[in-house]
Design an enzyme around this catalytic site. Structure first.
Site, PDB file in Angstrom:
ATOM      1  N   SER A   6       0.812  -1.216   0.000  1.00  0.00           N
ATOM      2  CA  SER A   6       0.000   0.000   0.000  1.00  0.00           C
ATOM      3  C   SER A   6       0.848   1.270   0.000  1.00  0.00           C
ATOM      4  O   SER A   6       1.632   1.517   0.916  1.00  0.00           O
ATOM      5  CB  SER A   6      -0.929  -0.004   1.214  1.00  0.00           C
ATOM      6  OG  SER A   6      -1.658   1.200   1.232  1.00  0.00           O
ATOM      7  N   HIS A  31      -1.010  -1.012  -4.298  1.00  0.00           N
ATOM      8  CA  HIS A  31      -2.334  -0.645  -3.798  1.00  0.00           C
ATOM      9  C   HIS A  31      -2.360   0.847  -3.491  1.00  0.00           C
ATOM     10  O   HIS A  31      -1.518   1.359  -2.747  1.00  0.00           O
ATOM     11  CB  HIS A  31      -2.635  -1.457  -2.540  1.00  0.00           C
ATOM     12  CG  HIS A  31      -4.035  -1.344  -2.056  1.00  0.00           C
ATOM     13  ND1 HIS A  31      -5.081  -2.009  -2.659  1.00  0.00           N
ATOM     14  CD2 HIS A  31      -4.575  -0.634  -1.041  1.00  0.00           C
ATOM     15  CE1 HIS A  31      -6.211  -1.718  -2.015  1.00  0.00           C
ATOM     16  NE2 HIS A  31      -5.935  -0.880  -1.032  1.00  0.00           N
ATOM     17  N   ASP A  33      -4.692   3.791  -1.977  1.00  0.00           N
ATOM     18  CA  ASP A  33      -5.894   4.132  -1.208  1.00  0.00           C
ATOM     19  C   ASP A  33      -6.282   5.579  -1.458  1.00  0.00           C
ATOM     20  O   ASP A  33      -5.556   6.493  -1.067  1.00  0.00           O
ATOM     21  CB  ASP A  33      -5.628   3.917   0.285  1.00  0.00           C
ATOM     22  CG  ASP A  33      -5.650   2.444   0.663  1.00  0.00           C
ATOM     23  OD1 ASP A  33      -6.577   1.743   0.240  1.00  0.00           O
ATOM     24  OD2 ASP A  33      -4.730   2.012   1.385  1.00  0.00           O
ATOM     25  N   MET A  35      -8.788   8.574  -0.631  1.00  0.00           N
ATOM     26  CA  MET A  35      -9.719   8.973   0.435  1.00  0.00           C
ATOM     27  C   MET A  35     -10.177  10.402   0.211  1.00  0.00           C
ATOM     28  O   MET A  35      -9.372  11.256  -0.171  1.00  0.00           O
ATOM     29  CB  MET A  35      -9.031   8.887   1.790  1.00  0.00           C
ATOM     30  CG  MET A  35      -8.415   7.536   2.071  1.00  0.00           C
ATOM     31  SD  MET A  35      -7.608   7.563   3.679  1.00  0.00           S
ATOM     32  CE  MET A  35      -6.976   5.909   3.754  1.00  0.00           C
ATOM     33  N   HIS A  64      -8.009   1.710  -4.859  1.00  0.00           N
ATOM     34  CA  HIS A  64      -9.112   1.463  -3.919  1.00  0.00           C
ATOM     35  C   HIS A  64      -9.762   2.804  -3.582  1.00  0.00           C
ATOM     36  O   HIS A  64      -9.185   3.605  -2.848  1.00  0.00           O
ATOM     37  CB  HIS A  64      -8.509   0.785  -2.674  1.00  0.00           C
ATOM     38  CG  HIS A  64      -9.456   0.546  -1.550  1.00  0.00           C
ATOM     39  ND1 HIS A  64      -9.038   0.197  -0.283  1.00  0.00           N
ATOM     40  CD2 HIS A  64     -10.819   0.589  -1.480  1.00  0.00           C
ATOM     41  CE1 HIS A  64     -10.075   0.044   0.514  1.00  0.00           C
ATOM     42  NE2 HIS A  64     -11.176   0.295  -0.184  1.00  0.00           N
ATOM     43  N   MET A  66     -12.026   5.081  -1.695  1.00  0.00           N
ATOM     44  CA  MET A  66     -12.830   5.248  -0.479  1.00  0.00           C
ATOM     45  C   MET A  66     -13.412   6.648  -0.556  1.00  0.00           C
ATOM     46  O   MET A  66     -12.984   7.558   0.166  1.00  0.00           O
ATOM     47  CB  MET A  66     -11.947   5.058   0.760  1.00  0.00           C
ATOM     48  CG  MET A  66     -11.546   3.608   0.950  1.00  0.00           C
ATOM     49  SD  MET A  66     -10.430   3.399   2.353  1.00  0.00           S
ATOM     50  CE  MET A  66      -8.886   3.407   1.511  1.00  0.00           C
ATOM     51  N   MET A 135     -12.646  -5.731   3.552  1.00  0.00           N
ATOM     52  CA  MET A 135     -11.906  -4.916   4.515  1.00  0.00           C
ATOM     53  C   MET A 135     -11.750  -5.702   5.820  1.00  0.00           C
ATOM     54  O   MET A 135     -12.742  -6.170   6.380  1.00  0.00           O
ATOM     55  CB  MET A 135     -12.643  -3.607   4.829  1.00  0.00           C
ATOM     56  CG  MET A 135     -12.632  -2.561   3.728  1.00  0.00           C
ATOM     57  SD  MET A 135     -10.999  -1.952   3.198  1.00  0.00           S
ATOM     58  CE  MET A 135     -10.252  -1.471   4.752  1.00  0.00           C
ATOM     59  N   GLY A 140      -9.785   3.871   6.552  1.00  0.00           N
ATOM     60  CA  GLY A 140      -9.450   5.272   6.764  1.00  0.00           C
ATOM     61  C   GLY A 140      -9.157   5.674   8.197  1.00  0.00           C
ATOM     62  O   GLY A 140      -9.114   6.854   8.499  1.00  0.00           O
ATOM     63  N   ASP A 173      -7.569  -6.368   3.019  1.00  0.00           N
ATOM     64  CA  ASP A 173      -6.903  -5.079   3.204  1.00  0.00           C
ATOM     65  C   ASP A 173      -7.095  -4.628   4.645  1.00  0.00           C
ATOM     66  O   ASP A 173      -8.220  -4.442   5.101  1.00  0.00           O
ATOM     67  CB  ASP A 173      -7.555  -4.079   2.214  1.00  0.00           C
ATOM     68  CG  ASP A 173      -6.914  -2.703   2.230  1.00  0.00           C
ATOM     69  OD1 ASP A 173      -5.926  -2.506   2.959  1.00  0.00           O
ATOM     70  OD2 ASP A 173      -7.420  -1.830   1.499  1.00  0.00           O
ATOM     71  N   GLY A 174      -5.970  -4.477   5.372  1.00  0.00           N
ATOM     72  CA  GLY A 174      -6.026  -3.935   6.728  1.00  0.00           C
ATOM     73  C   GLY A 174      -5.288  -4.766   7.754  1.00  0.00           C
ATOM     74  O   GLY A 174      -5.687  -5.901   8.015  1.00  0.00           O
ATOM     75  N   GLY A 195       0.582  -2.692   4.181  1.00  0.00           N
ATOM     76  CA  GLY A 195       1.145  -1.340   4.130  1.00  0.00           C
ATOM     77  C   GLY A 195       2.251  -1.138   5.124  1.00  0.00           C
ATOM     78  O   GLY A 195       3.436  -1.264   4.817  1.00  0.00           O
TER      79      GLY A 195
HETATM   80 ZN    ZN Z   1      -7.064  -0.146   0.527  1.00  0.00          ZN
END
Ligand code: ZN
Length: 222
Positions: A6, A31, A33, A35, A64, A66, A135, A140, A173-174, A195
């Site tokens: 990430s 990846h 992200d 936001m 991704h 968000m 997820m 976030g 993811d996470g 990440g």
């Molecule tokens: Zn993500």
């Protein structure tokens, strides 16, 4: 197993070196992200960074989103060079339309679900998507631990894929690290986003090799 490091956790000063390092270690995706400060409290990247990355790396740009109402921005993200564009089930009233539009613009389409969203809510679009993002933390937000029950969704999606002949890949993811890899693979995960585990270490490539080592051990065990 595909490893998708990430970008959010990567440092910008040595990004080019890090991208080369992770690719040499076997990562094939990057990846990203995105936001918007509404769907999630944080802000991050826009389409501009995707076009820059497209010139810098041959990694698959795994974007991704968000963001609220992704239908307003998906074309910008596709034109910028996204290879896979994932939208959240919770972010739009027009999920089917958004996924159709992504596919119609020759981009791979993904759907993501938050920990509190039932997997059944995406049953009507499973035949449309190339990727499903489950997820494993709340999106976030910082410093969260992996939510074990989310792997039940992965198991379900893996079973239904076998039964129905769907082609999607399953992504988690996470808060994923080398200790989680075997559980994820056992549940049916194909793509692991990671990440902090990768980029907060001195050598990101070494961290990726640790993830693949766990995959190797898992395959030997089963
Ligand atoms: Zn993500």
């Amino acid at each position: 197993m595909i490893v998708s490091p990430s970008l959010l956790n990567a440092g910008i000063y040595h990004l080019k070196d890090d991208l080369r390092n992770i690719q040499n270690a076997g990562a094939s995706y990057l990846h990203i992200d995105v936001m918007d400060g509404k769907f999630v409290p944080n802000l991050s990247f826009g389409p501009g960074i995707i076009s820059d990355l497209k010139k810098m790396t041959s990694l698959v740009l795994d974007v991704h989103l968000m963001i609220e109402n992704p239908e307003n921005l998906i074309l910008d993200f596709i034109q910028a060079g996204s290879d896979v564009l994932t939208v959240h089930q919770e972010s739009t009233k027009h999920l089917y339309y958004v996924l159709q539009t992504i596919k119609a613009n020759r981009c791979k389409a993904g759907v993501a679900i938050n920990p509190g969203t039932p997997v059944q809510s995406i049953l009507p679009v499973l035949h449309l998507v190339d990727q499903i993002l489950v997820m494993t933390i709340n999106p976030g937000r910082q410093n969260q631990s992996f939510i074990e029950e989310t792997l039940e969704k992965v198991q379900y999606l893996s079973q239904i894929r076998n039964k129905m002949g769907y082609i999607y890949k399953i992504q988690v993811d996470g808060s994923i690290n080398d200790e989680r890899v075997k559980d994820c693979l056992a549940a049916g995960v194909d793509i692991v986003v990671s990440g902090g585990y990768i980029f907060n270490a001195d050598n990101p490539g070494e961290q990726i090799r640790k993830l693949f080592k766990k995959e190797y051990e898992y395959k030997k065990e089963f």
